[in-house]
Each structure stands twice: as structure tokens, then as C-alpha cells.
Design a protein around this motif. Structure first.
Motif, mmCIF file in Angstrom:
data_model
loop_
_atom_site.group_PDB
_atom_site.id
_atom_site.type_symbol
_atom_site.label_atom_id
_atom_site.label_comp_id
_atom_site.label_asym_id
_atom_site.label_seq_id
_atom_site.Cartn_x
_atom_site.Cartn_y
_atom_site.Cartn_z
ATOM 1 N N GLY A 61 0.802 -1.223 0.000
ATOM 2 C CA GLY A 61 0.000 0.000 0.000
ATOM 3 C C GLY A 61 0.826 1.260 0.000
ATOM 4 O O GLY A 61 0.294 2.360 -0.216
ATOM 5 N N ARG A 62 2.120 1.149 0.252
ATOM 6 C CA ARG A 62 2.999 2.319 0.285
ATOM 7 C C ARG A 62 4.073 2.273 -0.793
ATOM 8 O O ARG A 62 4.711 3.292 -1.054
ATOM 9 C CB ARG A 62 3.686 2.446 1.648
ATOM 10 C CG ARG A 62 2.761 2.561 2.826
ATOM 11 C CD ARG A 62 3.518 2.888 4.095
ATOM 12 N NE ARG A 62 4.399 1.812 4.519
ATOM 13 C CZ ARG A 62 5.725 1.924 4.638
ATOM 14 N NH1 ARG A 62 6.312 3.070 4.348
ATOM 15 N NH2 ARG A 62 6.452 0.901 5.067
ATOM 16 N N SER A 63 4.252 1.114 -1.388
ATOM 17 C CA SER A 63 5.351 0.963 -2.349
ATOM 18 C C SER A 63 4.852 0.312 -3.623
ATOM 19 O O SER A 63 3.914 -0.490 -3.597
ATOM 20 C CB SER A 63 6.471 0.112 -1.747
ATOM 21 O OG SER A 63 7.027 0.751 -0.615
ATOM 22 N N THR A 64 5.513 0.653 -4.722
ATOM 23 C CA THR A 64 5.174 0.071 -6.011
ATOM 24 C C THR A 64 6.446 -0.290 -6.746
ATOM 25 O O THR A 64 7.331 0.558 -6.920
ATOM 26 C CB THR A 64 4.374 1.055 -6.870
ATOM 27 O OG1 THR A 64 3.191 1.452 -6.171
ATOM 28 C CG2 THR A 64 3.974 0.407 -8.196
ATOM 29 N N ILE A 65 6.537 -1.550 -7.161
ATOM 30 C CA ILE A 65 7.668 -1.988 -7.969
ATOM 31 C C ILE A 65 7.262 -1.919 -9.432
ATOM 32 O O ILE A 65 6.116 -2.249 -9.787
ATOM 33 C CB ILE A 65 8.116 -3.412 -7.572
ATOM 34 C CG1 ILE A 65 9.433 -3.776 -8.244
ATOM 35 C CG2 ILE A 65 7.031 -4.439 -7.831
ATOM 36 C CD1 ILE A 65 10.047 -5.088 -7.728
ATOM 37 N N SER A 66 8.166 -1.483 -10.277
ATOM 38 C CA SER A 66 7.883 -1.406 -11.708
ATOM 39 C C SER A 66 9.172 -1.669 -12.483
ATOM 40 O O SER A 66 10.270 -1.657 -11.919
ATOM 41 C CB SER A 66 7.298 -0.041 -12.079
ATOM 42 O OG SER A 66 8.187 1.010 -11.751
ATOM 43 N N ARG A 67 9.026 -1.897 -13.774
ATOM 44 C CA ARG A 67 10.188 -2.210 -14.614
ATOM 45 C C ARG A 67 9.917 -1.716 -16.028
ATOM 46 O O ARG A 67 8.753 -1.494 -16.402
ATOM 47 C CB ARG A 67 10.434 -3.717 -14.636
ATOM 48 C CG ARG A 67 9.249 -4.508 -15.168
ATOM 49 C CD ARG A 67 9.468 -5.987 -15.037
ATOM 50 N NE ARG A 67 8.284 -6.737 -15.455
ATOM 51 C CZ ARG A 67 8.199 -8.059 -15.391
ATOM 52 N NH1 ARG A 67 9.211 -8.774 -14.925
ATOM 53 N NH2 ARG A 67 7.100 -8.664 -15.799
#
Length: 119
Positions: A65-71
Motif C-alpha cells: 500500500g505504500r510501495s510500487t515496484i515497476s520495470r
């Protein structure tokens, strides 16, 4: 051989945000896992967030809910957007790639980037 270089760490106040980046170079045939780990002083290294081979994402409960991983589409860049940071998020953050080259699976780590959350 794969080289990973993290950036984006720093000192931030509680409630602030940071975006970590991991730049990958080198050759590999496919990526099994790519993700972020962290290690605080006196504690074991722990998973923060990762992409699995199927493309699904996993987050540790502490950052959900506080972090987002992306690539990016090439798999050469990985990001971790962290919001509403807390002092307990302070740690060295490491990028990990688990890749296949030929018949060999290998794990590579970056050198880490320090995140300090403090007022």
C-alpha cells in the motif's frame, strides 16, 4: 555476467517519498525474478518487493500500500517507488536479478543504496 547499479537513496523525512532505480547491464536469456531487498543494521536481509517469472508482484506486508515496484519492457531497469516512508524503512536497499543464461541460473546483487528516514 550481470551488473546492477542502484540509485535514488538518500535522507528523507517521515511521510516523504523516494524512487529507487536499478540499472542492469550484461547479457542474459531470461529473467526469473527481479526485485528489491533491504537490510537494516543488525537485521537479516529481507524481501521488499519483487516480480516473479510469471510477472506477478510480491510485497512484504510492511510496505504494502505504500510501495510500487515497476520495470521497463526490456527488463534492464527496475524501480521501487516508496511513499509515506517511516523510520523503520531505513535500510540499505539492494536490487536482485535471478537470470538464466543458457542452462545456468544465476543470482546477481547490486551494491546497495542507503535509505534513511529521519526527522
Amino acid at each position: 555476467q550481470v551488473q546492477l547499479v542502484e540509485s535514488g537513496g538518500g535522507l528523507v523525512q517521515p511521510g516523504g517519498s523516494l524512487r529507487l532505480s536499478c540499472a542492469a547491464s550484461g547479457s542474459f536469456d531470461s529473467i526469473y525474478v527481479m526485485g528489491w531487498y533491504r537490510q537494516a543494521p543488525g537485521k537479516q536481509r529481507e524481501l521488499v518487493a519483487a516480480f516473479t517469472r510469471s510477472g506477478t508482484t510480491n510485497y512484504t506486508d510492511a510496505v504494502k500500500g505504500r510501495s510500487t515496484i515497476s520495470r521497463d519492457n526490456t527488463g534492464n531497469t527496475l524501480w521501487l517507488q516508496m511513499n509515506n516512508l517511516k523510520p523503520e524503512d531505513s535500510a540499505v536497499y539492494y536490487c536482485l536479478y535471478n537470470v538464466r543464461r543458457g542452462s545456468t541460473l544465476s543470482v546477481y546483487w547490486g551494491q546497495g543504496t542507503q535509505v534513511t528516514v529521519s526527522s
